[in-house]
Design a protein around this motif. Sequence first.
Motif, PDB file in Angstrom:
ATOM      1  N   PRO A  89      51.417  45.175  28.889  1.00 62.16           N
ATOM      2  CA  PRO A  89      51.653  46.467  29.522  1.00 62.16           C
ATOM      3  C   PRO A  89      52.725  47.304  28.826  1.00 62.16           C
ATOM      4  CG  PRO A  89      52.562  44.725  30.860  1.00 62.16           C
ATOM      5  CD  PRO A  89      51.788  44.074  29.758  1.00 62.16           C
ATOM      6  N   ILE A 144      47.161  48.611  33.816  1.00 61.75           N
ATOM      7  CA  ILE A 144      48.445  48.123  34.334  1.00 61.75           C
ATOM      8  C   ILE A 144      48.257  47.547  35.731  1.00 61.75           C
ATOM      9  CG2 ILE A 144      50.770  48.819  35.047  1.00 61.75           C
ATOM     10  CD1 ILE A 144      50.740  50.785  32.714  1.00 61.75           C
ATOM     11  N   ALA A 145      47.484  48.235  36.571  1.00 61.16           N
ATOM     12  CA  ALA A 145      47.225  47.724  37.920  1.00 61.16           C
ATOM     13  C   ALA A 145      46.463  46.408  37.857  1.00 61.16           C
ATOM     14  CB  ALA A 145      46.452  48.759  38.728  1.00 61.16           C
ATOM     15  N   LYS A 146      45.485  46.317  36.982  1.00 59.64           N
ATOM     16  CA  LYS A 146      44.738  45.066  36.823  1.00 59.64           C
ATOM     17  C   LYS A 146      45.646  43.953  36.323  1.00 59.64           C
ATOM     18  CE  LYS A 146      40.256  47.119  35.706  1.00 59.64           C
ATOM     19  NZ  LYS A 146      39.256  47.245  34.636  1.00 59.64           N
ATOM     20  N   TRP A 147      46.496  44.293  35.381  1.00 59.30           N
ATOM     21  CA  TRP A 147      47.420  43.310  34.825  1.00 59.30           C
ATOM     22  C   TRP A 147      48.350  42.784  35.926  1.00 59.30           C
ATOM     23  CZ3 TRP A 147      52.702  42.816  33.915  1.00 59.30           C
ATOM     24  CH2 TRP A 147      53.055  41.871  32.975  1.00 59.30           C
ATOM     25  N   GLN A 148      48.821  43.696  36.798  1.00 61.35           N
ATOM     26  CA  GLN A 148      49.686  43.277  37.901  1.00 61.35           C
ATOM     27  C   GLN A 148      48.935  42.360  38.861  1.00 61.35           C
ATOM     28  OE1 GLN A 148      50.904  47.114  39.351  1.00 61.35           O
ATOM     29  NE2 GLN A 148      52.862  47.011  38.274  1.00 61.35           N
ATOM     30  N   LEU A 149      47.683  42.658  39.136  1.00 67.17           N
ATOM     31  CA  LEU A 149      46.891  41.797  40.021  1.00 67.17           C
ATOM     32  C   LEU A 149      46.678  40.414  39.410  1.00 67.17           C
ATOM     33  CD1 LEU A 149      44.220  44.270  41.377  1.00 67.17           C
ATOM     34  CD2 LEU A 149      46.069  43.195  42.648  1.00 67.17           C
ATOM     35  N   ARG A 184      48.665  38.894  37.265  1.00 63.37           N
ATOM     36  CA  ARG A 184      49.952  38.183  37.326  1.00 63.37           C
ATOM     37  C   ARG A 184      50.264  37.730  38.748  1.00 63.37           C
ATOM     38  NH1 ARG A 184      50.848  36.184  32.571  1.00 63.37           N
ATOM     39  NH2 ARG A 184      50.611  37.747  30.978  1.00 63.37           N
ATOM     40  N   LEU A 185      49.956  38.573  39.718  1.00 63.92           N
ATOM     41  CA  LEU A 185      50.187  38.211  41.114  1.00 63.92           C
ATOM     42  C   LEU A 185      49.319  37.020  41.507  1.00 63.92           C
ATOM     43  CD1 LEU A 185      51.673  38.960  43.715  1.00 63.92           C
ATOM     44  CD2 LEU A 185      49.755  40.444  44.271  1.00 63.92           C
TER      45      LEU A 185
END
Length: 117
Positions: free
Chosen positions: A39, A49-54, A56-57
């Motif tokens: 990111p 970025i939103a997909k990457w955060q999901l 990682r979560l």
Amino acid sequence: MKIKYEAAGMPFGAKMIQCKDCELCETDAEGKRMFKCDPFSNIKEPECIAKWQLIRLDMLVASYQGMLRWYGKLAPIQDKLFRYMEREINDLDETERWKLTDPQEEDDEDETEEQGL
């Protein structure tokens, strides 16, 4: 948060690329996806970025669930250990109680027992 596609270099109404179609996503023989996107340096679209955060979560939740399973396995052993240590401490307290009692109190207790009180 509403994303302005024009600001991101995409014309309004354009569809974003799917991860499976991105060159930063690789699929191994088992079907697992490996993402090479970062990111901070090589994101293709703002939604990445939103997909990457999901992702990682999801990894964080999976590791937390693994830790809970591990704690569940250790709980019976921990309970046994606490009971054993409590028993040992109580035994030590009992064996050393004679050191803490006052001999005068013992004489008083014996006299009261003799008197029947």
